[in-house]
Write an enzyme that holds these catalytic residues in place. Structure first.
Site, PDB file in Angstrom:
ATOM      1  N   PRO A   1      32.577 -65.857  72.081  1.00  0.00           N
ATOM      2  CA  PRO A   1      31.144 -65.628  71.826  1.00  0.00           C
ATOM      3  C   PRO A   1      30.828 -65.780  70.343  1.00  0.00           C
ATOM      4  CG  PRO A   1      32.137 -63.801  73.066  1.00  0.00           C
ATOM      5  CD  PRO A   1      33.254 -64.670  72.575  1.00  0.00           C
ATOM      6  N   GLU A   2      29.856 -66.622  70.042  1.00  0.00           N
ATOM      7  CA  GLU A   2      29.391 -66.809  68.675  1.00  0.00           C
ATOM      8  C   GLU A   2      28.086 -66.033  68.498  1.00  0.00           C
ATOM      9  OE1 GLU A   2      30.825 -68.396  66.242  1.00  0.00           O
ATOM     10  OE2 GLU A   2      32.379 -69.601  67.206  1.00  0.00           O
TER      11      GLU A   2
ATOM     12  N   HIS B   1      40.277 -56.029  84.306  1.00  0.00           N
ATOM     13  CA  HIS B   1      39.675 -56.369  83.015  1.00  0.00           C
ATOM     14  C   HIS B   1      38.305 -55.727  82.787  1.00  0.00           C
ATOM     15  CE1 HIS B   1      42.936 -59.156  82.867  1.00  0.00           C
ATOM     16  NE2 HIS B   1      42.409 -59.998  83.720  1.00  0.00           N
TER      17      HIS B   1
ATOM     18  N   ARG C   1      41.151 -60.621  77.462  1.00  0.00           N
ATOM     19  CA  ARG C   1      42.148 -60.735  76.388  1.00  0.00           C
ATOM     20  C   ARG C   1      42.195 -59.506  75.491  1.00  0.00           C
ATOM     21  NH1 ARG C   1      41.873 -66.647  73.885  1.00  0.00           N
ATOM     22  NH2 ARG C   1      43.780 -65.873  72.913  1.00  0.00           N
TER      23      ARG C   1
END
Ligand SMILES: [Zn+2]
Length: 270
Positions: free
Chosen positions: A2-3, A91, A110
């Protein structure tokens, strides 16, 4: 990853469901993110009303009456709203349940993201040294010009430095340098004031366009997968090594700058 535009899209997607809502409880299934989630997060947040959801760089600041939850999506995190009590899949590490019956759910395969608690978020060690937001008047070409004097590093890692300006990730740096006609390998100090003014304008234009496109995916934050529209922008340079330039047809080149792949057109970018 994500930017800034995806984080801003997330903020706009979740804020209307959080602001003014009281937290009923916080369920943490796995504390092991980039830093451990504080063990007392439930005690600190439960019973409090969420006042506002802000963004600083790629951090979301979920501000309660007393204290702020600082969240970062890391490499693979996302936040979305689900019905409280919906069974969690793998997750899905955190639920912040609200009196409305919805829950803000944090998913991160992650686990490079973060959920931290702070009474003074803007002075938190992760935020205090950040440069200005790119879409404010505090960031402009003059700032780039002044900070670049005497800097012999390449211009691309220079504009990706969070102390210079926040939120210019690899995609946006690559695209803005293409749009401004600047070779990403050039030394930062060798670029004129006029060209930095053009570059700052392109950084703002490209980030604003990405945020606007993300706005079309806002409905996905409730019930959906919470994935804002990644890579929906038309890309001129990023990921196009060895392909023909969309402007002049010359083969685009790829080099490594600051450990990041950098694609440019040897004819359009000087
Ligand atoms: Zn070209």
């Amino acid at each position: 990853m994500p930017e800034l535009p995806e984080v801003e899209t997330t903020r706009r997607g979740i804020a209307p469901h959080l602001e003014g809502q009281r937290v009923s409880r916080v369920i943490v299934r796995d504390r092991r993110l980039r830093w451990p989630i504080p063990e007392d997060l439930d005690v600190r947040l439960s019973g409090q009303k969420i006042v506002i959801v802000e963004r600083r760089a790629k951090y979301l600041l979920i501000q309660a009456e007393v204290g702020t939850l600082i969240s970062h999506l890391g490499m693979s995190g996302n936040l979305r709203l689900v019905e409280a009590g919906l069974p969690a899949l793998k997750h899905e590490h955190v639920d912040i349940e609200l009196e409305s019956g919805l829950a803000l759910r944090y998913t991160d395969p992650r686990r490079f993201g973060a959920m931290l608690w702070s009474l003074d978020p803007h002075n938190h060690e992760l935020l205090v040294r950040l440069g200005p937001e790119p879409l404010t008047d505090l960031f402009d070409g003059l700032r780039l010009f002044e900070l670049s004097r005497g800097r012999s590093m390449a211009v691309k890692p220079f504009i990706m430095d969070n102390a210079v300006v926040v939120g210019v990730g690899n995609i946006y740096a690559t695209e803005a340098l293409f749009a401004a006609g600047i070779d990403p390998r050039r030394e930062a100090k060798s670029i004129s004031k006029a060209r930095y003014i053009k570059l700052a304008v392109e950084i703002k234009r490209i980030l604003a366009a990405a945020i606007e496109r993300g706005g079309t995916t806002l409905r996905d934050f409730i019930g959906g997968d919470g994935q804002p529209g990644y890579f929906q922008q038309e890309l001129f340079a990023y990921g196009r090594g060895e392909e023909p330039c969309k402007v002049c047809g010359t083969t685009m080149r790829e080099v490594k700058l600051g450990q990041r792949a950098s694609v440019y057109c040897p004819k359009c970018q000087k």
